[in-house]
Scaffold this motif. Structure first.
Motif, PDB file in Angstrom:
ATOM      1  N   LEU A 179      46.365  53.193  34.820  1.00  0.00           N
ATOM      2  CA  LEU A 179      46.815  53.237  36.134  1.00  0.00           C
ATOM      3  C   LEU A 179      47.632  52.152  36.546  1.00  0.00           C
ATOM      4  O   LEU A 179      47.022  51.091  36.772  1.00  0.00           O
ATOM      5  CB  LEU A 179      45.977  53.495  37.071  1.00  0.00           C
ATOM      6  N   PRO A 180      48.713  52.048  36.396  1.00  0.00           N
ATOM      7  CA  PRO A 180      49.668  50.674  36.569  1.00  0.00           C
ATOM      8  C   PRO A 180      49.581  50.074  38.206  1.00  0.00           C
ATOM      9  O   PRO A 180      49.568  49.121  38.404  1.00  0.00           O
ATOM     10  CB  PRO A 180      51.104  51.047  36.266  1.00  0.00           C
ATOM     11  N   HIS A 181      49.209  51.186  38.870  1.00  0.00           N
ATOM     12  CA  HIS A 181      49.356  50.885  40.472  1.00  0.00           C
ATOM     13  C   HIS A 181      48.006  51.309  41.152  1.00  0.00           C
ATOM     14  O   HIS A 181      48.201  52.196  42.053  1.00  0.00           O
ATOM     15  CB  HIS A 181      50.502  51.114  41.225  1.00  0.00           C
ATOM     16  N   ARG A 182      46.771  50.950  40.561  1.00  0.00           N
ATOM     17  CA  ARG A 182      45.457  51.335  41.134  1.00  0.00           C
ATOM     18  C   ARG A 182      45.381  50.545  42.561  1.00  0.00           C
ATOM     19  O   ARG A 182      45.467  49.558  42.623  1.00  0.00           O
ATOM     20  CB  ARG A 182      44.273  51.276  40.314  1.00  0.00           C
ATOM     21  N   PRO A 183      45.129  51.409  43.455  1.00  0.00           N
ATOM     22  CA  PRO A 183      45.023  50.770  44.821  1.00  0.00           C
ATOM     23  C   PRO A 183      43.739  49.861  44.800  1.00  0.00           C
ATOM     24  O   PRO A 183      42.713  50.060  44.242  1.00  0.00           O
ATOM     25  CB  PRO A 183      44.757  51.875  45.756  1.00  0.00           C
ATOM     26  N   LEU A 184      43.790  48.693  45.650  1.00  0.00           N
ATOM     27  CA  LEU A 184      42.681  47.820  45.683  1.00  0.00           C
ATOM     28  C   LEU A 184      41.600  48.274  46.340  1.00  0.00           C
ATOM     29  O   LEU A 184      40.453  48.034  46.160  1.00  0.00           O
ATOM     30  CB  LEU A 184      43.233  46.528  46.211  1.00  0.00           C
ATOM     31  N   SER A 185      41.720  49.521  47.225  1.00  0.00           N
ATOM     32  CA  SER A 185      40.528  49.835  47.810  1.00  0.00           C
ATOM     33  C   SER A 185      39.832  50.602  46.886  1.00  0.00           C
ATOM     34  O   SER A 185      38.671  50.951  47.282  1.00  0.00           O
ATOM     35  CB  SER A 185      41.196  51.071  48.879  1.00  0.00           C
ATOM     36  N   GLU A 186      40.165  50.975  45.638  1.00  0.00           N
ATOM     37  CA  GLU A 186      39.189  51.531  44.554  1.00  0.00           C
ATOM     38  C   GLU A 186      38.783  50.451  43.873  1.00  0.00           C
ATOM     39  O   GLU A 186      37.973  50.746  42.911  1.00  0.00           O
ATOM     40  CB  GLU A 186      40.177  52.506  43.807  1.00  0.00           C
ATOM     41  N   PHE A 187      38.792  49.285  44.033  1.00  0.00           N
ATOM     42  CA  PHE A 187      38.173  47.893  43.480  1.00  0.00           C
ATOM     43  C   PHE A 187      36.894  47.639  44.377  1.00  0.00           C
ATOM     44  O   PHE A 187      37.048  47.930  45.570  1.00  0.00           O
ATOM     45  CB  PHE A 187      39.054  46.922  43.099  1.00  0.00           C
ATOM     46  N   LYS A 188      36.032  47.024  43.719  1.00  0.00           N
ATOM     47  CA  LYS A 188      34.890  46.678  44.596  1.00  0.00           C
ATOM     48  C   LYS A 188      35.280  45.384  45.250  1.00  0.00           C
ATOM     49  O   LYS A 188      35.632  44.248  44.725  1.00  0.00           O
ATOM     50  CB  LYS A 188      33.754  46.384  43.544  1.00  0.00           C
ATOM     51  N   SER A 189      35.176  45.539  46.482  1.00  0.00           N
ATOM     52  CA  SER A 189      35.766  44.565  47.376  1.00  0.00           C
ATOM     53  C   SER A 189      34.885  43.116  47.317  1.00  0.00           C
ATOM     54  O   SER A 189      35.337  42.166  47.811  1.00  0.00           O
ATOM     55  CB  SER A 189      35.801  44.989  48.926  1.00  0.00           C
ATOM     56  N   TYR A 190      33.629  42.995  46.815  1.00  0.00           N
ATOM     57  CA  TYR A 190      33.004  41.891  46.869  1.00  0.00           C
ATOM     58  C   TYR A 190      33.286  40.935  45.704  1.00  0.00           C
ATOM     59  O   TYR A 190      32.805  39.986  45.597  1.00  0.00           O
ATOM     60  CB  TYR A 190      31.436  42.321  46.747  1.00  0.00           C
ATOM     61  N   LEU A 191      34.230  41.508  44.726  1.00  0.00           N
ATOM     62  CA  LEU A 191      34.532  40.789  43.415  1.00  0.00           C
ATOM     63  C   LEU A 191      35.398  39.645  43.926  1.00  0.00           C
ATOM     64  O   LEU A 191      36.294  39.708  44.653  1.00  0.00           O
ATOM     65  CB  LEU A 191      35.222  41.681  42.501  1.00  0.00           C
ATOM     66  N   PRO A 192      35.162  38.527  43.532  1.00  0.00           N
ATOM     67  CA  PRO A 192      35.915  37.261  43.714  1.00  0.00           C
ATOM     68  C   PRO A 192      37.521  37.462  43.771  1.00  0.00           C
ATOM     69  O   PRO A 192      38.269  37.037  44.556  1.00  0.00           O
ATOM     70  CB  PRO A 192      35.314  36.075  42.976  1.00  0.00           C
ATOM     71  N   HIS A 193      38.032  38.045  42.376  1.00  0.00           N
ATOM     72  CA  HIS A 193      39.310  37.934  42.365  1.00  0.00           C
ATOM     73  C   HIS A 193      39.958  39.301  42.988  1.00  0.00           C
ATOM     74  O   HIS A 193      41.055  39.114  43.445  1.00  0.00           O
ATOM     75  CB  HIS A 193      39.616  38.485  40.772  1.00  0.00           C
ATOM     76  N   VAL A 194      39.155  40.094  43.504  1.00  0.00           N
ATOM     77  CA  VAL A 194      39.823  41.198  44.648  1.00  0.00           C
ATOM     78  C   VAL A 194      40.136  40.572  45.811  1.00  0.00           C
ATOM     79  O   VAL A 194      41.064  40.941  46.570  1.00  0.00           O
ATOM     80  CB  VAL A 194      38.669  42.445  44.630  1.00  0.00           C
ATOM     81  N   LYS A 195      39.046  39.754  46.227  1.00  0.00           N
ATOM     82  CA  LYS A 195      39.479  39.248  47.338  1.00  0.00           C
ATOM     83  C   LYS A 195      40.557  38.238  47.300  1.00  0.00           C
ATOM     84  O   LYS A 195      41.637  38.149  48.273  1.00  0.00           O
ATOM     85  CB  LYS A 195      38.196  38.104  47.933  1.00  0.00           C
ATOM     86  N   ILE A 196      40.777  37.663  46.185  1.00  0.00           N
ATOM     87  CA  ILE A 196      41.931  36.743  46.207  1.00  0.00           C
ATOM     88  C   ILE A 196      43.315  37.584  46.236  1.00  0.00           C
ATOM     89  O   ILE A 196      44.271  37.187  46.841  1.00  0.00           O
ATOM     90  CB  ILE A 196      42.058  35.891  44.725  1.00  0.00           C
ATOM     91  N   LEU A 197      43.201  38.508  45.451  1.00  0.00           N
ATOM     92  CA  LEU A 197      44.442  39.516  45.288  1.00  0.00           C
ATOM     93  C   LEU A 197      44.804  40.222  46.731  1.00  0.00           C
ATOM     94  O   LEU A 197      46.125  40.273  47.095  1.00  0.00           O
ATOM     95  CB  LEU A 197      44.296  40.790  44.237  1.00  0.00           C
ATOM     96  N   SER A 198      43.682  40.364  47.529  1.00  0.00           N
ATOM     97  CA  SER A 198      43.949  40.783  48.909  1.00  0.00           C
ATOM     98  C   SER A 198      44.556  39.798  49.891  1.00  0.00           C
ATOM     99  O   SER A 198      45.480  40.253  50.686  1.00  0.00           O
ATOM    100  CB  SER A 198      42.719  41.238  49.551  1.00  0.00           C
ATOM    101  N   ARG A 199      43.922  38.622  49.568  1.00  0.00           N
ATOM    102  CA  ARG A 199      44.829  37.399  50.394  1.00  0.00           C
ATOM    103  C   ARG A 199      45.907  37.140  49.989  1.00  0.00           C
ATOM    104  O   ARG A 199      46.764  36.478  50.774  1.00  0.00           O
ATOM    105  CB  ARG A 199      43.778  36.244  50.307  1.00  0.00           C
ATOM    106  N   MET A 200      46.428  37.488  48.980  1.00  0.00           N
ATOM    107  CA  MET A 200      47.727  37.313  48.369  1.00  0.00           C
ATOM    108  C   MET A 200      48.828  38.571  48.838  1.00  0.00           C
ATOM    109  O   MET A 200      49.845  38.601  48.523  1.00  0.00           O
ATOM    110  CB  MET A 200      47.752  37.298  46.776  1.00  0.00           C
TER     111      MET A 200
END
Length: 412
Positions: A88-109
């Motif tokens: 899935l080239p564009h999987r929504p970040l809402s389907e990633f675990k929000s507690y993961l450090p790198h997911v937080k960084i991607l969201s802040r970006m």
């Protein structure tokens, strides 16, 4: 079996990826722009592999890799080759675990999606992951050095850590995953029905068996899973989300052990506990190994642990006291994220500090035995993505030469 039993003269490792050659960098850049040709890219990869093989041999490193010259990113080649997995080239970040450090960084970006996979069918290995890459590497390595070739691969936990049991796969495919965490029913191991990781274990073992049959004797999992469990903020957020992080850690230990079980005695398997090494050398997570060391160092069925110890993010050497007698720790005491060359005297002092901790560990051992369980390396790869870290090949070589000089003085 340990790394030192396989290669007694070698004390310096590198984690796997190396700075891309200018020609290969240009071809990758053209590919990103929709230009260039597959033939030109393949030719640049072939030339780059030959180049980095000679560099590693000249530097006298313990293992030889292809520098991941044929990959755009370190995890490429496993899940994209498994039947049952959909990219899935564009999987929504809402389907990633929000507690993961790198997911937080991607969201802040400001990002709202990221490439990933989803499992919609039973996992099967119908094509190899890295067999062709191993054959190509073996063809340019002298026969006497084939035993030093190392293959890097992402761990079986890679997708599940990002999406959890609720988002990794269709529940009609794997309905029983996670129902009975091992630590809750230690008296009934047959009750553990973690079918998703069972099937991944079968796939990984098939890949490892084929690689071994071709002469591969060194395999390394590049794994941010365990180091993320050292992050206090992530643990706090997991607890707030109702996630049993202790059970999940046990699940991931078991997942790796399913991949490594029943391996030949002369096959060395290592695991690199990474805190993130994205484009430009960005890290994702912080925290020393103390939270997980006693359990992971002892229960993880691998021969070698590659541990990051390049700066304050990594904590101190105290967790080394839990290293069992049958494992080797490769201390990543030189950074790949900055070009500044480390001080040799400081590195030697740090190695002696680690020896003291290990000698007074559980169980205790002589300083000589402790030293024999250690190797040194850069803390991570120099280019986990094709763009690489902010470091040149000459600076890369200077860091590896420094490690060799230090090793000669410590283990002379």
């Amino acid at each position: 079996m340990s790394l030192l039993k396989l290669r007694p003269p070698h004390r310096v490792e590198h984690v796997g990826s190396l700075v891309r050659t200018p020609e290969l960098f240009e071809q990758r850049n053209l590919k990103q722009q929709g230009k260039g040709s597959p033939e030109d890219l393949k030719a640049a990869e072939d030339a780059a592999v030959k180049h980095v093989v000679e560099m590693q041999r000249e530097l006298g490193l313990g293992t030889i890799t292809d520098g991941e010259m044929r990959r755009e990113v370190y995890f490429e080649g496993v899940f994209d080759n498994l039947e049952g997995m959909t990219f899935l080239p564009h999987r929504p970040l809402s389907e990633f675990k929000s507690y993961l450090p790198h997911v937080k960084i991607l969201s802040r970006m400001g990002l709202t999606d990221s490439p990933s996979f989803h499992c919609s069918g039973k996992i099967k290995r119908t094509v190899p992951f890295y067999v062709d890459q191993f054959k190509a590497l073996k063809s340019v390595v002298p026969a006497e050095d084939v035993g030093r070739i190392k293959v890097n691969m992402c761990p079986s936990t890679w997708i599940h850590q990002r999406h959890g049991s609720d988002m990794t796969y269709d529940r009609t495919v794997y309905a029983t995953d996670g129902m009975f965490p091992p630590h809750l029913i230690p008296w009934c191991p047959q009750c553990i029905t973690d079918e998703y990781f069972d099937d991944l274990g079968v796939a990984y073992r098939a890949e490892i068996k084929e690689l071994y049959g071709l002469g591969c004797r060194n395999i390394q999992f590049d794994d941010p899973t365990f180091a993320f469990f050292c992050n206090d903020d992530m643990i706090k957020d997991m607890e707030a989300a109702g996630v049993d992080h202790e059970a999940l850690l046990d699940t991931y230990i078991r997942a790796i052990n399913l991949c490594t079980m029943d391996r030949p005695q002369d096959l060395n398997i290592g695991l690199h506990m990474c805190r993130g090494n994205f484009t430009g050398g960005m890290h994702f997570s912080e925290g020393g190994y103390e939270r997980i060391a006693a359990r992971v160092f002892n229960k993880l069925d691998v021969d070698t642990l590659y541990l990051e110890y390049d700066d304050e993010r990594s904590g101190d050497f105290a967790p080394l006291k839990y290293l069992p007698l049958n494992k080797v720790a490769v201390l990543g005491i030189v950074t790949t994220k900055k070009s500044k060359l480390e001080d040799a005297a400081t590195l030697k002092a740090r190695i002696h500090e680690a020896v003291d901790v290990l000698a007074n560990g559980v169980p205790g051992r002589s300083k000589e035995a402790a030293l024999n369980q250690l190797c040194i390396s850069p803390q991570c790869g120099f280019a986990s993505t094709w763009q690489g870290n902010p470091i040149t090949e000459e600076e890369e070589k200077a860091k590896l030469r420094l490690l060799q000089e230090v090793a000669k003085e410590i283990w002379q």
